[in-house]
Structure formats: structure tokens, C-alpha cells
Design an enzyme around this catalytic site. Sequence first.
Site, PDB file in Angstrom:
ATOM      1  N   ARG A 158       0.839  -1.186   0.000  1.00 35.09           N
ATOM      2  CA  ARG A 158       0.000   0.000   0.000  1.00 35.09           C
ATOM      3  C   ARG A 158       0.876   1.239   0.000  1.00 35.09           C
ATOM      4  O   ARG A 158       1.976   1.244   0.559  1.00 35.09           O
ATOM      5  CB  ARG A 158      -0.861  -0.024   1.272  1.00 35.09           C
ATOM      6  CG  ARG A 158      -1.948   1.022   1.330  1.00 35.09           C
ATOM      7  CD  ARG A 158      -2.882   0.741   2.497  1.00 35.09           C
ATOM      8  NE  ARG A 158      -3.964  -0.160   2.142  1.00 35.09           N
ATOM      9  CZ  ARG A 158      -5.168   0.282   1.738  1.00 35.09           C
ATOM     10  NH1 ARG A 158      -5.400   1.566   1.631  1.00 35.09           N
ATOM     11  NH2 ARG A 158      -6.114  -0.582   1.450  1.00 35.09           N
ATOM     12  N   HIS A 160       0.632   5.896  -0.709  1.00 32.56           N
ATOM     13  CA  HIS A 160      -0.231   7.063  -0.554  1.00 32.56           C
ATOM     14  C   HIS A 160      -1.293   7.137  -1.624  1.00 32.56           C
ATOM     15  O   HIS A 160      -2.368   7.675  -1.425  1.00 32.56           O
ATOM     16  CB  HIS A 160       0.598   8.343  -0.642  1.00 32.56           C
ATOM     17  CG  HIS A 160       1.386   8.614   0.580  1.00 32.56           C
ATOM     18  ND1 HIS A 160       2.725   8.331   0.669  1.00 32.56           N
ATOM     19  CD2 HIS A 160       1.024   9.139   1.771  1.00 32.56           C
ATOM     20  CE1 HIS A 160       3.152   8.661   1.868  1.00 32.56           C
ATOM     21  NE2 HIS A 160       2.152   9.156   2.554  1.00 32.56           N
ATOM     22  N   ASP A 278      11.337   9.862  -7.382  1.00 31.07           N
ATOM     23  CA  ASP A 278      10.949   9.303  -6.085  1.00 31.07           C
ATOM     24  C   ASP A 278      11.775   8.059  -5.776  1.00 31.07           C
ATOM     25  O   ASP A 278      11.252   7.041  -5.321  1.00 31.07           O
ATOM     26  CB  ASP A 278       9.443   8.994  -6.093  1.00 31.07           C
ATOM     27  CG  ASP A 278       8.876   8.858  -4.675  1.00 31.07           C
ATOM     28  OD1 ASP A 278       9.549   9.291  -3.715  1.00 31.07           O
ATOM     29  OD2 ASP A 278       7.766   8.315  -4.533  1.00 31.07           O
ATOM     30  N   ASP A 472      36.493   4.290 -38.643  1.00 27.50           N
ATOM     31  CA  ASP A 472      37.271   5.530 -38.758  1.00 27.50           C
ATOM     32  C   ASP A 472      37.192   6.387 -37.481  1.00 27.50           C
ATOM     33  O   ASP A 472      37.862   7.407 -37.365  1.00 27.50           O
ATOM     34  CB  ASP A 472      36.845   6.347 -39.991  1.00 27.50           C
ATOM     35  CG  ASP A 472      35.366   6.698 -39.964  1.00 27.50           C
ATOM     36  OD1 ASP A 472      34.706   6.421 -38.934  1.00 27.50           O
ATOM     37  OD2 ASP A 472      34.867   7.243 -40.960  1.00 27.50           O
ATOM     38  N   ASP A 545      47.708  29.584 -24.297  1.00 21.18           N
ATOM     39  CA  ASP A 545      48.492  30.773 -24.607  1.00 21.18           C
ATOM     40  C   ASP A 545      49.414  30.514 -25.791  1.00 21.18           C
ATOM     41  O   ASP A 545      49.655  31.388 -26.616  1.00 21.18           O
ATOM     42  CB  ASP A 545      49.311  31.180 -23.369  1.00 21.18           C
ATOM     43  CG  ASP A 545      49.296  32.694 -23.172  1.00 21.18           C
ATOM     44  OD1 ASP A 545      48.510  33.366 -23.887  1.00 21.18           O
ATOM     45  OD2 ASP A 545      50.043  33.185 -22.320  1.00 21.18           O
ATOM     46  N   ASN A 549      45.501  31.452 -27.956  1.00 22.71           N
ATOM     47  CA  ASN A 549      45.247  32.817 -27.481  1.00 22.71           C
ATOM     48  C   ASN A 549      45.573  33.833 -28.563  1.00 22.71           C
ATOM     49  O   ASN A 549      46.471  33.624 -29.376  1.00 22.71           O
ATOM     50  CB  ASN A 549      46.064  33.102 -26.215  1.00 22.71           C
ATOM     51  CG  ASN A 549      45.364  34.112 -25.314  1.00 22.71           C
ATOM     52  OD1 ASN A 549      44.343  34.692 -25.694  1.00 22.71           O
ATOM     53  ND2 ASN A 549      45.901  34.319 -24.130  1.00 22.71           N
TER      54      ASN A 549
HETATM   55  N1  LIG Z   1       4.990  -5.203  -8.929  1.00 18.13           N
HETATM   56  C1  LIG Z   1       4.844  -5.330  -7.609  1.00 18.13           C
HETATM   57  N2  LIG Z   1       5.052  -6.520  -7.010  1.00 18.13           N
HETATM   58  C2  LIG Z   1       4.921  -6.630  -5.663  1.00 18.13           C
HETATM   59  N3  LIG Z   1       4.585  -5.631  -4.840  1.00 18.13           N
HETATM   60  C3  LIG Z   1       4.368  -4.426  -5.378  1.00 18.13           C
HETATM   61  C4  LIG Z   1       4.471  -4.208  -6.778  1.00 18.13           C
HETATM   62  N4  LIG Z   1       4.205  -2.916  -7.021  1.00 18.13           N
HETATM   63  C5  LIG Z   1       3.941  -2.356  -5.838  1.00 18.13           C
HETATM   64  N5  LIG Z   1       4.037  -3.242  -4.836  1.00 18.13           N
HETATM   65  C6  LIG Z   1       3.853  -3.006  -3.397  1.00 18.13           C
HETATM   66  O1  LIG Z   1       2.880  -2.006  -3.234  1.00 18.13           O
HETATM   67  C7  LIG Z   1       3.447  -0.875  -2.592  1.00 18.13           C
HETATM   68  C8  LIG Z   1       2.812   0.387  -3.134  1.00 18.13           C
HETATM   69  O2  LIG Z   1       3.079   0.511  -4.503  1.00 18.13           O
HETATM   70  P1  LIG Z   1       3.550   1.911  -5.052  1.00 18.13           P
HETATM   71  O3  LIG Z   1       4.775   2.319  -4.380  1.00 18.13           O
HETATM   72  O4  LIG Z   1       3.593   1.816  -6.542  1.00 18.13           O
HETATM   73  O5  LIG Z   1       2.281   2.800  -4.593  1.00 18.13           O
HETATM   74  P2  LIG Z   1       2.143   4.335  -4.306  1.00 18.13           P
HETATM   75  O6  LIG Z   1       0.772   4.545  -3.833  1.00 18.13           O
HETATM   76  O7  LIG Z   1       2.568   5.104  -5.497  1.00 18.13           O
HETATM   77  O8  LIG Z   1       3.159   4.539  -3.110  1.00 18.13           O
HETATM   78  P3  LIG Z   1       3.899   5.832  -2.551  1.00 18.13           P
HETATM   79  O9  LIG Z   1       3.202   6.214  -1.308  1.00 18.13           O
HETATM   80  O10 LIG Z   1       5.283   5.351  -2.291  1.00 18.13           O
HETATM   81  O11 LIG Z   1       3.864   6.873  -3.631  1.00 18.13           O
HETATM   82  C9  LIG Z   1       4.933  -0.978  -2.852  1.00 18.13           C
HETATM   83  O12 LIG Z   1       5.692  -0.311  -1.888  1.00 18.13           O
HETATM   84  C10 LIG Z   1       5.135  -2.488  -2.806  1.00 18.13           C
HETATM   85  O13 LIG Z   1       5.264  -2.945  -1.477  1.00 18.13           O
HETATM   86 CA   LIG Z   2       6.135   3.763  -3.568  1.00 17.73          CA
HETATM   87 CA   LIG Z   3       4.093   6.651  -5.846  1.00 21.90          CA
HETATM   88 CA   LIG Z   4       4.644   1.206   0.332  1.00 19.90          CA
END
Ligand SMILES: Nc1ncnc2c1ncn2[C@@H]1O[C@H](COP(=O)(O)OP(=O)(O)OP(=O)(O)O)[C@@H](O)[C@H]1O
Ligand SMILES: [Ca+2]
Ligand SMILES: [Ca+2]
Ligand SMILES: [Ca+2]
EC number: 2.7.11.1
Length: 606
Positions: A158, A160, A278, A472, A545, A549
Site C-alpha cells: 500500500r 499514498h 521518487d 574511422d 596561450d 590565445n
Molecule cells: N509489482 C509489484 N510486485 C509486488 N509488490 C508491489 C508491486 N508494485 C507495488 N508493490 C507493493 O505495493 C506498494 C505500493 O506501490 P507503489 O509504491 O507503486 O504505490 P504508491 O501509492 O505510489 O506509493 P507511494 O506512497 O510510495 O507513492 C509498494 O511499496 C510495494 O510494497
Molecule cells: Ca512507492
Molecule cells: Ca508513488
Molecule cells: Ca509502500
Amino acid sequence: MGGCTSKPSTSSGRPNPFAPGNDYPQIDDFAPDHPGKSPIPTPSAAKASPFFPFYTPSPARHRRNKSRDVGGGGESKSLTSTPLRQLRRAFHPPSPAKHIRAALRRRKGKKEAALSGVTQLTTEVPQREEEEEVGLDKRFGFSKEFHSRVELGEEIGRGHFGYTCSAKFKKGELKGQVVAVKIIPKSKMTTAIAIEDVRREVKILQALSGHKNLVQFYDAFEDNANVYIAMELCEGGELLDRILARGGKYSENDAKPVIIQILNVVAFCHFQGVVHRDLKPENFLYTSKEENSQLKAIDFGLSDFVRPDERLNDIVGSAYYVAPEVLHRSYTTEADVWSIGVIAYILLCGSRPFWARTESGIFRAVLKADPSFDEPPWPFLSSDAKDFVKRLLFKDPRRRMSASQALMHPWIRAYNTDMNIPFDILIFRQMKAYLRSSSLRKAALRALSKTLIKDEILYLKTQFSLLAPNKDGLITMDTIRMALASNATEAMKESRIPEFLALLNGLQYRGMDFEEFCAAAINVHQHESLDCWEQSIRHAYELFDKNGNRAIVIEELASELGVGPSIPVHSVLHDWIRHTDGKLSFFGFVKLLHGVSVRASGKTTR
Ligand SMILES: Nc1ncnc2c1ncn2[C@@H]1O[C@H](COP(=O)(O)OP(=O)(O)OP(=O)(O)O)[C@@H](O)[C@H]1O
Ligand SMILES: [Ca+2]
Ligand SMILES: [Ca+2]
Ligand SMILES: [Ca+2]
Ligand SMILES: [Ca+2]
């Protein structure tokens, strides 16, 4: 110039060339209040600090990924055996980074930001962005067949902006394929910027997908509620988890493969005209649980296309990893390299180079403080390792190594068996400036290029051979086009690299040999950071120089530098001319190489 070594520390004493005031006026506007707390993070303060909510001795097992990202207070209980206890206050172990709050606010809109605890902001946000919530077009043109084609599994991460689930394709070419799906709720896209970010995230991921250190993109979908990005499932977890699991530092040889993979993918992104913006250990995933499994860059949510001669100005990223020039609102690809420097620093010593309890404090440290290389383990690490990290963390981005260059640094070079060094797009910038210079400046650069040291020559040779693969040994427009075409992606169109190439039309009717290439591509600012600079520049002036120059008139100099008629030319350029014979003085020579007056007159050289 055999004995010449590098001299990384010199940059820190100099004023930042990007900021007249050398300060970042908005910093204190961001400052959250922590009344009555000591500014020195003692172990107990760190324990109580809201900035250490997740630190545990072996968090890979204990930490719940979900809770730390939504800012849940979680697992601060078991701090007893952390390195914090053994080490002095300079030790700031990494924890998940937070996005810069002002940036979040811009992207999420006022309400969203308030919900996620982003308050107390007095920074001005342009009206436009806040008023746009009504009537936003949230259609992306992606396939609508997500639910018929993909079966969602459990949540695995997960952030932001979204959350990620494991999933499986039910039909089609990818039938049976287990993937990761990043789900971004449309309800969270409350500003035009946020929508544009998602559009760009998919576009960039799709364009760059295919590099071995970048997560493979499969498809993007949407419905009324969400955008779905289907990509390769990385089962090895985040780099941050591995760092935390070690409870501290990596040996130099353990850190190298991590840094090489990061540099590889970032050099590739930069070559395509993409800045990630990032880079942090949370945004690199391992494909499997194995110790030496491959590392993949993810999360292009803040990435952008950038033309070779463009500078970006929006402040985005995560505070611990943000480059000083980003805070000064004028930056390009070098900002990513800074973040890699922060990651490298953390890997090697287990501690963050720029740390404070507040966001404004971190910014202040980024802008002003030199990271410590005095505390253990630094005294016990190789001088190459230190030199490497310092050159990634030069505050002046013009002095900082590029990602391609870093791959050729002595600390990495011997270890990097792959040695597939990507072309450094910044060289085009130098070449363009060179081709447009007067014969006087060309002669000055040619003289300076005679003082290049071994490492610089090795790097330029590698870059030259990428552009002039024929026998070349000449670079022409054709060889450049060929070299680029074989590695180009769709991203290059967005970052207008072909257009920029056309500006090298000075090469149309002639080739450029290695000797001239050195003069064209020499990076004066980087050369200046070497120990032997004083000798080097004196020697170069002697050569100049003898060979280049000549007597010059002030008007000629003025036009060379683009100094307009409004500037009192004579008073500015007086010192540039040697009074005995009317030729360029040593002072003028140095200035000419730097192109300083151009900047002083308010124009940018790139
Ligand atoms: N391809 C993947 N395989 C496994 N886990 C993944 C993958 N992509 C993302 N994740 C998991 O999901 C999390 C969140 O994904 P991501 O960083 O893309 O989301 P975000 O909402 O953009 O996060 P941030 O708050 O860093 O901007 C990652 O930190 C990772 O733990
Ligand atoms: Ca991320
Ligand atoms: Ca992100
Ligand atoms: Ca994360
Ligand atoms: Ca752009």
C-alpha cells in the site's frame, strides 16, 4: 597528471550557484510543531518521535506493510535491541519515507491532504488547482475489462496513492499468469495534477518496461472506481525491508550489486529522458526472496519526461531523498542521482545522511549540511567508497556524477562485470554548447581537455565508442542516430530527444574525432572538483596561450557570452583581457571555460 586524486569536499564550502540567497524561504512554513522536544535525537527521543513509528530490530518479519504507509503508529515497541542504543546520535536508521507535504497537497487537493494529516500549511498553492475538483475528466482510455480478465487476490502493499494486490489473468495471452495489480482509486484523484500523474505513470511504465531492472508492465485497465495497473509480481519484497532486516549496514561488496542495479536502471531512464523523482529503498523490489535476486524499480507515480535542455520546477519526492536543487525549484536528471547517493550512504553505514525530526529540518540539512563521514563505519571503509558517495551527494548538480558516470567510478568499475554502460544524454548538452561556441572558447576547451585525468578519459572513451562505433572513429549525425535508434523507446519522443539531436547540426558535414569529442564533452564543473584543478587550469592556460590565445576586442567577448547592450560591457569584461598584449587573461580564460557571465546576466546555459 598522474597523481591527481579527487577532492570531493570542496563543493560544500561554496555557495550554491542556483540560489542567490542560498536559502529556501518556505522551509519554516512546513514545520510541524514539536514543542519542548530536544533537537538532538537521543535514543529515547527517537523512540517517542512520530518519525520512528515503525523501526524495529528486524522489521521485515514484524512490520505490517499496510500500517506503516497509512501512517499507523504501529510497531515502535521493541526498540531495545536497535543499533540506536549502541551508536551515538549521528545514527538515524532508515524508516519509510514520507512524500513532501507541500507536494502531496498540490497533488491530492486540499481536502484529501487534510484527511491524510497534511495540515498547518501556509504555503501558497495556486487557486486553479484547488478549484478544479468539479468537472474533472477521469477517463483514461484504458480497457474496461478488468474484472472479466483478471481475478484479484490479496493485498500485498500500500502507498499514498494506491494499493497493490496479487492477481491472476483469467483469459487471453496472459492466461494463468500471476501478476501484481496496483489499484488507484479515482476518488483520490481530486486535482488535474493527480489525474495527469496517473496518466503519466502508466505511459512511462509502459514505455520503459523491458529493462531488466524495471518492473515489467502488462496492461492498464479502468472502471468507474479505479485505475488498475497490471505488472510483474515481485515476490522478494522492498529493498527497504532488506536494509531494515540487516539492522544496519552492508559490506562494501554487498552494497555494490544493489547500487549497480539502481544505477543501471536510472541511467537507462535518464537516457530515455525520464526522471523518476521518487527514488528510495521502498521503490525497489526484489523479484524473489533469494539473496541475490534481481532488483526492480517500481512506482513511476512522480516521474516526468524531461527534455535535455529543460529544467523542472515542481517540488516532489520524499524529504530524506530530495536533492537540494529540487528545493530550489530548478532541476533535472541529476536530482535522481542525489537520491541514489542517499541510498548508497544508507546502505554503507545504516544511517540517513540528512536527518531531522521535522520536514523543514530535513530540508535545511539537505541544503546546508555535509553528511558525516567521520562516524564509524566510515573511517574503516575504502576511500573509493567514500569518494563515490560524496560525488553522488555534491550539492552542486553540475559537479555531481551522472548515473552513467557513476557506473564507471573506480569503486564500481572493477565489480561491474556487466559493463553495459548506457549513453549519457548530458553529453549532448555539452556537445551542443561546444558546437555553438566561438573558436576562442573551443580552443580553451581543447586546452583544458589536455589535462583530463585517467578516470575522465576512460568515461569519455566509453561514451565515444557508443556514438562512433565505426572504424574511422568519427562521430557524425548518422552514427549518433544509429546509436540512439537501437536503444530508443517511446519515451524519447515525449522527452523530445530527436528534436534536441537536430540542434547538433554543426556535425552535419563533418565528423568529430575523439580528441575534439574530449574538448566538446569535458565537464568543466566536474573537472574543477578534482584535486589537481589548480595545476590543471594553469597548465591548460599555458597550452592555450601557446596555441589558441590571440588579441581580442571586448565586443567579441560580449557577444560570445551573450552579454546584452544593457550591461556595461567594459567594466564587466575589463579583467578578462591581458593589458600587455590585449589577449585573454588567465582570469578571462577561467571565466570563459565556465561561461559564468552568461549565467550572471540572467540567462541559463542549459
Ligand atoms: N509489482 C509489484 N510486485 C509486488 N509488490 C508491489 C508491486 N508494485 C507495488 N508493490 C507493493 O505495493 C506498494 C505500493 O506501490 P507503489 O509504491 O507503486 O504505490 P504508491 O501509492 O505510489 O506509493 P507511494 O506512497 O510510495 O507513492 C509498494 O511499496 C510495494 O510494497
Ligand atoms: Ca512507492
Ligand atoms: Ca508513488
Ligand atoms: Ca509502500
Ligand atoms: Ca514535463
